[in-house]
Design a protein around this motif. Structure first.
Motif, PDB file in Angstrom:
ATOM      1  N   PRO A   1      72.548  64.654  58.381  1.00  8.93           N
ATOM      2  CA  PRO A   1      72.512  63.211  58.616  1.00  8.93           C
ATOM      3  C   PRO A   1      73.859  62.728  59.119  1.00  8.93           C
ATOM      4  CG  PRO A   1      71.606  63.771  56.462  1.00  8.93           C
ATOM      5  CD  PRO A   1      72.253  65.001  57.005  1.00  8.93           C
TER       6      PRO A   1
ATOM      7  N   GLY B   1      70.698  64.188  68.603  1.00  9.71           N
ATOM      8  CA  GLY B   1      70.650  64.066  67.155  1.00  9.71           C
ATOM      9  C   GLY B   1      70.283  65.360  66.460  1.00  9.71           C
TER      10      GLY B   1
ATOM     11  N   CYS C   1      76.645  59.293  68.343  1.00 12.19           N
ATOM     12  CA  CYS C   1      76.114  60.234  67.345  1.00 12.19           C
ATOM     13  C   CYS C   1      77.214  61.219  66.966  1.00 12.19           C
ATOM     14  CB  CYS C   1      74.860  60.917  67.896  1.00 12.19           C
ATOM     15  SG  CYS C   1      73.861  61.732  66.646  1.00 12.19           S
TER      16      CYS C   1
ATOM     17  N   SER D   1      73.659  54.839  60.351  1.00 11.13           N
ATOM     18  CA  SER D   1      72.604  55.583  59.679  1.00 11.13           C
ATOM     19  C   SER D   1      71.752  56.265  60.733  1.00 11.13           C
ATOM     20  CB  SER D   1      71.749  54.644  58.829  1.00 11.13           C
ATOM     21  OG  SER D   1      70.682  55.343  58.218  1.00 11.13           O
ATOM     22  N   GLY D   2      71.806  57.579  60.790  1.00  2.18           N
ATOM     23  CA  GLY D   2      71.090  58.299  61.829  1.00  2.18           C
ATOM     24  C   GLY D   2      71.700  58.037  63.192  1.00  2.18           C
TER      25      GLY D   2
ATOM     26  N   GLN E   1      68.374  55.087  66.022  1.00  2.00           N
ATOM     27  CA  GLN E   1      67.155  54.701  65.340  1.00  2.00           C
ATOM     28  C   GLN E   1      66.928  53.200  65.443  1.00  2.00           C
ATOM     29  OE1 GLN E   1      67.245  56.128  61.300  1.00  2.00           O
ATOM     30  NE2 GLN E   1      67.573  58.261  61.899  1.00  2.00           N
TER      31      GLN E   1
END
Length: 326
Positions: free
Chosen positions: A21, A171, A222, A244-245, A248
């Motif tokens: 993550p 990702g 990322c 977060s991620g 997304q």
């Protein structure tokens, strides 16, 4: 969920393990396209072959050139968690300028003369995520980028912005060997608060952070892009920090707000801030004071007036004062 904290051992190793993550320390470009560094010459890579291996020149983070000798990046890039050792033990840290493809040898790799990491950086909240690198030699063939000041229209929600780096493209740990950029939009603070209200996904602090992306997701920074530039209206507005991620929906990327840290940057730069008055020049040196020239005793009668010689040049004037900054 925001990621657990894994030290970055090296790009070559990361490519062989399951994707982790994303958190502060692990950000890259998704939904972007190839960019020539000649078009964004202030975009630089942070590298250490000793810590991250020879693949992709040892790149592990990004940064932005804001003066001939000053690069700004994220504080967490220089943490033990990322480097695997204390920064002082990473002996071959370099800034790479002018290199599109990290597999080649174009551009230049410049050693660091000094590095300042914001002591107020909080790895729990990601607040104050900024560091200042002083290059061992000035960059003379690349134009620095200006940092957007507080109140600049570049921070206005809805403004188009570009984010740049060599990080993860999908990702899944597929790091780009070439520089990439993605078009995103500065987002409303309210949307950012809603996305990150607190808890394990982090808390958004509008005074020191801003977020950018697309409401539907699809474009973002990322893994591998931490510290890289977010640029709007031709000015630096953010540094890739956390999220977060990657890409997304409803989870935009969060950036260090440059206007909140600009004063710190210039306080730790050897170059003056743009528009700062140059230091005053010292006053010209005064000639030494010569003592008055006394004539020989007159050979006249005591009742006659003596012959007085004129004073020597500069006689009677005080020597120039030494300025306090000398």
């Amino acid at each position: 969920m925001r990621a657990l904290r894994y030290p970055l051992i090296g790009t070559a190793v990361l490519l062989l393990v399951a994707p982790v993550p994303v958190r502060a320390g692990n950000r890259g470009i998704i939904g972007g396209q190839a960019v020539k560094v000649a078009d964004v010459p202030w975009t630089v890579a942070l590298a250490s072959r000793e810590r991250f291996g020879p693949v992709r020149s040892g790149q592990f983070c990004g940064g932005a050139l804001v003066s001939r000798t000053t690069v700004v990046t994220a504080a967490h890039c220089l943490s033990r968690e990322v480097l695997g050792v204390e920064m002082s033990e990473a002996k071959d840290l370099r800034v790479i300028v002018g290199r599109d493809d990290l597999r080649g040898g174009a551009g230049k790799e410049i050693a660091l003369k000094d590095a300042w990491v914001n002591p107020a950086f909080n790895p729990e909240t990601n607040g104050g995520d900024v560091a200042v690198l002083t290059l061992a030699e000035p960059v003379t063939d690349k134009a620095p980028i200006a940092m957007a000041k507080e109140g600049d229209a570049a921070y206005k929600p809805g403004t188009e912005a570009g984010v740049y780096g060599w990080g993860d493209m999908f990702g899944n740990g597929a790091y780009s060997p070439t520089l990439r950029g993605a078009l995103v939009y500065v987002m409303e603070d309210g949307m950012c608060r809603q996305a990150y209200p607190g808890g394990p996904e982090g808390v958004y602090q509008p005074s020191t952070m801003l977020c950018a992306g697309l409401p539907r997701g699809g474009r973002d920074a990322c893994q591998g892009d931490s510290g890289g530039p977010l640029v709007a209206r031709g000015r630096l507005v953010g540094l890739v920090s956390w999220g977060s991620g990657c890409a997304q929906a409803g989870r935009p990327g969060v950036y260090t707000r440059v206007s909140a840290v600009a004063a710190l940057v210039w306080a730790h730069s050897v170059d003056p801030a743009p528009g700062a008055a140059p230091p005053a020049a010292p006053p010209p040196a005064q000639p030494p004071v010569a003592p008055p020239v006394r004539p020989p005793a007159p050979s006249v009668a005591p009742s006659a007036s003596p012959q007085v010689a004129p004073p020597a040049p500069g006689a009677g004037k005080r020597p120039g004062r030494r300025p306090r900054w000398a």
